[in-house]
Design a protein around this motif. Sequence first.
Motif, PDB file in Angstrom:
ATOM      1  N   ASP A  27      15.241  -4.634   2.648  1.00  0.00           N
ATOM      2  CA  ASP A  27      14.245  -4.841   2.882  1.00  0.00           C
ATOM      3  C   ASP A  27      13.339  -3.788   2.714  1.00  0.00           C
ATOM      4  O   ASP A  27      12.218  -3.919   2.049  1.00  0.00           O
ATOM      5  CB  ASP A  27      14.237  -5.456   4.586  1.00  0.00           C
ATOM      6  N   SER A  62      13.180  -3.758  -1.211  1.00  0.00           N
ATOM      7  CA  SER A  62      12.559  -5.186  -1.601  1.00  0.00           C
ATOM      8  C   SER A  62      10.683  -4.649  -1.761  1.00  0.00           C
ATOM      9  O   SER A  62      10.130  -4.827  -2.378  1.00  0.00           O
ATOM     10  CB  SER A  62      12.851  -5.998  -0.671  1.00  0.00           C
ATOM     11  N   LEU A  63      10.625  -4.275   0.000  1.00  0.00           N
ATOM     12  CA  LEU A  63       9.338  -3.721  -0.958  1.00  0.00           C
ATOM     13  C   LEU A  63       8.560  -2.890  -1.534  1.00  0.00           C
ATOM     14  O   LEU A  63       7.994  -2.529  -2.027  1.00  0.00           O
ATOM     15  CB  LEU A  63       8.630  -2.914   0.977  1.00  0.00           C
ATOM     16  N   ILE A  77       8.070  -4.323  -5.189  1.00  0.00           N
ATOM     17  CA  ILE A  77       7.237  -5.145  -5.218  1.00  0.00           C
ATOM     18  C   ILE A  77       6.081  -5.015  -5.569  1.00  0.00           C
ATOM     19  O   ILE A  77       4.900  -4.636  -5.879  1.00  0.00           O
ATOM     20  CB  ILE A  77       6.794  -5.859  -3.561  1.00  0.00           C
ATOM     21  N   ASP A  78       6.186  -3.248  -4.809  1.00  0.00           N
ATOM     22  CA  ASP A  78       4.851  -2.632  -5.005  1.00  0.00           C
ATOM     23  C   ASP A  78       4.919  -1.813  -6.380  1.00  0.00           C
ATOM     24  O   ASP A  78       4.051  -2.308  -6.829  1.00  0.00           O
ATOM     25  CB  ASP A  78       4.425  -1.969  -4.053  1.00  0.00           C
ATOM     26  N   CYS A  92      -0.545  -3.520  -4.294  1.00  0.00           N
ATOM     27  CA  CYS A  92       0.679  -4.760  -3.020  1.00  0.00           C
ATOM     28  C   CYS A  92      -0.114  -4.482  -1.330  1.00  0.00           C
ATOM     29  O   CYS A  92      -0.007  -5.728  -0.962  1.00  0.00           O
ATOM     30  CB  CYS A  92       1.594  -5.136  -2.964  1.00  0.00           C
ATOM     31  N   SER A 145       2.116  -3.081   0.772  1.00  0.00           N
ATOM     32  CA  SER A 145       3.961  -4.254   1.107  1.00  0.00           C
ATOM     33  C   SER A 145       4.595  -4.049   2.428  1.00  0.00           C
ATOM     34  O   SER A 145       4.465  -4.271   3.150  1.00  0.00           O
ATOM     35  CB  SER A 145       4.629  -4.602  -0.134  1.00  0.00           C
ATOM     36  N   LYS A 154       4.032 -10.404  -1.123  1.00  0.00           N
ATOM     37  CA  LYS A 154       5.742  -9.952  -0.513  1.00  0.00           C
ATOM     38  C   LYS A 154       6.082 -11.954   0.030  1.00  0.00           C
ATOM     39  O   LYS A 154       6.783 -12.562   0.256  1.00  0.00           O
ATOM     40  CB  LYS A 154       5.043  -9.768   1.001  1.00  0.00           C
ATOM     41  N   LYS A 155       4.752 -12.640   0.250  1.00  0.00           N
ATOM     42  CA  LYS A 155       5.321 -14.246  -0.146  1.00  0.00           C
ATOM     43  C   LYS A 155       6.317 -14.402  -0.625  1.00  0.00           C
ATOM     44  O   LYS A 155       6.606 -15.528  -0.602  1.00  0.00           O
ATOM     45  CB  LYS A 155       4.149 -14.616   0.496  1.00  0.00           C
ATOM     46  N   GLY A 215       7.176 -12.816  -3.387  1.00  0.00           N
ATOM     47  CA  GLY A 215       9.039 -12.427  -3.543  1.00  0.00           C
ATOM     48  C   GLY A 215       9.623 -12.644  -2.776  1.00  0.00           C
ATOM     49  O   GLY A 215      10.721 -14.070  -3.161  1.00  0.00           O
ATOM     50  N   ASN A 216       9.190 -13.683  -1.660  1.00  0.00           N
ATOM     51  CA  ASN A 216       9.777 -14.503  -0.478  1.00  0.00           C
ATOM     52  C   ASN A 216      10.201 -15.526  -1.184  1.00  0.00           C
ATOM     53  O   ASN A 216      11.381 -16.266  -1.346  1.00  0.00           O
ATOM     54  CB  ASN A 216       9.677 -14.466   1.108  1.00  0.00           C
TER      55      ASN A 216
END
Length: 313
Positions: free
Chosen positions: A117, A120-121, A124-125, A136, A138, A147-148, A150-151
């Motif tokens: 997790d 993943s953040l 994403i950044d 971002c 995140s 984050k939304k 990516g989910n």
Amino acid sequence: MYMEFKQRGVSHGGIYPVFAEPVYMPIHPVLIKSILAKDFTYFNGRGFPYDAKKDPLSAHIFNLDGYSWRNTRVKLTPVFTSGKIRTMFNTVLDCGGPLTQHINLELKSEKSLNVHDILSLFTIDVIGSCVFGVDCNSFKDPDAEFKKFGNHVMKVSLRNKVYNFMKFVAPTFGKLIHVRRVSLDMENFVINMIQEVLNYRKLGKVVRNDFIQLFMELDRKAKEKNEDSFTIQEIAAQAYIFFIGGFETAAITMTFLLHELAYNEQIQEKLRNEIRDTLRSCSGSLTYDGMTNMKYMNQVVNETLRKYPPLPF
């Protein structure tokens, strides 16, 4: 089928995976490399459905075929030179600051960390900064839009199951009933984000080392040559595939890498020493050249990829 051909000792073969549709399957690595990297004249179709008008994010380079694919690839090739990637290196490093701060904060609670997790953040950044040109946040914002996004992309929903089924089994029918891979809300989010960033850059004459800037350069060169440039939808489609292609795959690879290092302390210590030596040679701040010169790190990453190949998105 791949293992069946391998056991027969052949370099290639043919199969019928979907009804009566014949499919050529290369087995030997030289053949595979030739098809993927050289023989674009004969192998320029991906076999995946896309609809540039009704589902614009599906019209990315991974799905495109024929002239559309070749035209996009020619334009994108200059984006992926080592020199272009080098200019983004500091942007990636900047994303490491919030990652380090978050880990240090979590460690104070003395609870177990969910490494996947956290990574993943981080990815994403990185992709948000390098591809979309936005911060971002995140780690700080639990409701961050990326984050939304990516989910949503990685969620195994009924929509995704239907999309994947249609993509491989009945692509023509899937196009007729218009099965979306991404919801309309997420599609609008990506396209609007790209539009806002481009407008901000143009009006404020802001220059930043990321993919958006490279697309702006491509647009400028196309206008100078009186050629067609990428539309907002086409840029959004490429940004989308960069996101889903690098967000979860990179996070999973790093997660498995850390997992293996935890069980192999000698390798972990050897890698740590290489990192320390590299940092000393870079006066304490990691550089692009320093990173590319870490041979043992490269071996560790490659071995992780060999043992745990990322699943196709």
